[in-house]
Design an enzyme around this catalytic site. Sequence first.
Site, PDB file in Angstrom:
ATOM      1  N   ASP A 170      80.436  41.516  65.969  1.00 29.32           N
ATOM      2  CA  ASP A 170      79.007  41.817  66.018  1.00 29.32           C
ATOM      3  C   ASP A 170      78.134  40.567  65.985  1.00 29.32           C
ATOM      4  OD1 ASP A 170      76.827  43.752  65.958  1.00 29.32           O
ATOM      5  OD2 ASP A 170      76.531  43.150  63.874  1.00 29.32           O
ATOM      6  N   VAL A 210      84.272  41.025  60.273  1.00 32.52           N
ATOM      7  CA  VAL A 210      84.397  40.148  61.434  1.00 32.52           C
ATOM      8  C   VAL A 210      84.218  40.936  62.730  1.00 32.52           C
ATOM      9  CG1 VAL A 210      85.928  38.533  62.639  1.00 32.52           C
ATOM     10  CG2 VAL A 210      85.952  38.651  60.144  1.00 32.52           C
ATOM     11  N   GLU A 211      84.404  42.227  62.674  1.00 35.55           N
ATOM     12  CA  GLU A 211      84.327  43.045  63.882  1.00 35.55           C
ATOM     13  C   GLU A 211      82.959  43.724  63.994  1.00 35.55           C
ATOM     14  OE1 GLU A 211      88.135  45.048  64.945  1.00 35.55           O
ATOM     15  OE2 GLU A 211      88.855  44.212  63.053  1.00 35.55           O
ATOM     16  N   MET A 212      82.841  44.977  63.623  1.00 35.50           N
ATOM     17  CA  MET A 212      81.575  45.684  63.835  1.00 35.50           C
ATOM     18  C   MET A 212      80.617  45.562  62.652  1.00 35.50           C
ATOM     19  SD  MET A 212      83.238  48.913  65.900  1.00 35.50           S
ATOM     20  CE  MET A 212      81.888  49.308  67.008  1.00 35.50           C
TER      21      MET A 212
END
Length: 352
Positions: free
Chosen positions: A109, A151-153
């Site tokens: 993100d 770290v992702e969404m």
Amino acid sequence: MKVKTTAVVLLGFLTLVGCAKKSETVSSDASVDPPEVNDSQLWEDADLRFQALPTSAPNPENEVTRAKVDLGKKLYFDNQLSEQGTISCNSCHDLANFGVDSLPTSPGDDGGLGGRNSPTVLNAALHGTQFWDGRAKDVEEQAGMPILNSVEMAIPSEEFLVERLSGSEEYQRMFVEAFPDETESLTYLNIQKALAAFERTLLTPSPFDDFLLGNQDALSAEAKTGLQTFIRLGCTACHNGVNVGANSFQKFGLHGNYWEHTGSTEIDEGREQVTQDEADRYFFRVASLRNVEKTAPYFHDGSVETLEEAVRVMVRIQLGMELTDQQVSALAAFLRSLTGEVPAEAQQTAGG
């Protein structure tokens, strides 16, 4: 079907036990022309080790309904599932690109890169476990993890996302339609179930399935030679079953450290990070080979760019041998027969 499944498991175990000895035997005559392919015998050998893709991937605990699939599809392409609204599930698992983003590792993100290659979502509902380290048991459990991963969404909490989506009258209606028997239909668990229901429709039958179902003309002559080589080398010890893999764990680098052969820049301890068991160091879930032609770059860190090089690396560090160019070409031809088609409805949505 139960007898056949038991036979496949037993065969995989026996082949794996004898893997080192078999690779030594095969490597000594690797340049010798392979035996002529007998179509009927090849089909019997393949039928023992693989299963054709089913027409559905049900979960008794999450019934796949039209309303649930429609909701899951909307969620899958919605950037609201990331904190800053920059990415969706489709950003890393692009259904217009065989369920991958073609990057070694994917931006989250805030633009930061994840630590592992994003595997394809196609046919993932049939995997034995999810993620490279197997930390999720099914797509229902998997669906909720990237959303909350910083770290992702990067959604800060389950409650945050539920509150965000509750502001949409369309989502409120769709959740009630998808989960009509529940007092509270818009919940984080139901977000996971809806996403998973959609993913359970993403099956991609291929020419290899036609071959398994009895059409011996479904594969080219070179692909048949490649399939015969694949079986003869013992690749089916790990890559077997309906997904030609994805139902077991194996150490990456049985014949040497994987990073010395792949160009990996960081050493990943694999499943040990989940189990905290040193015996699981460098073990990863065996990748499914379905659509592998379209899902480069390869391996858990996306360190190898071409299918042919991935074939060479796997045979070198898993079987301890080198292949001729002819063998590599034949194996790649077989692997390309595993390429299917993304379901038209999902592909149309992905295309905008």
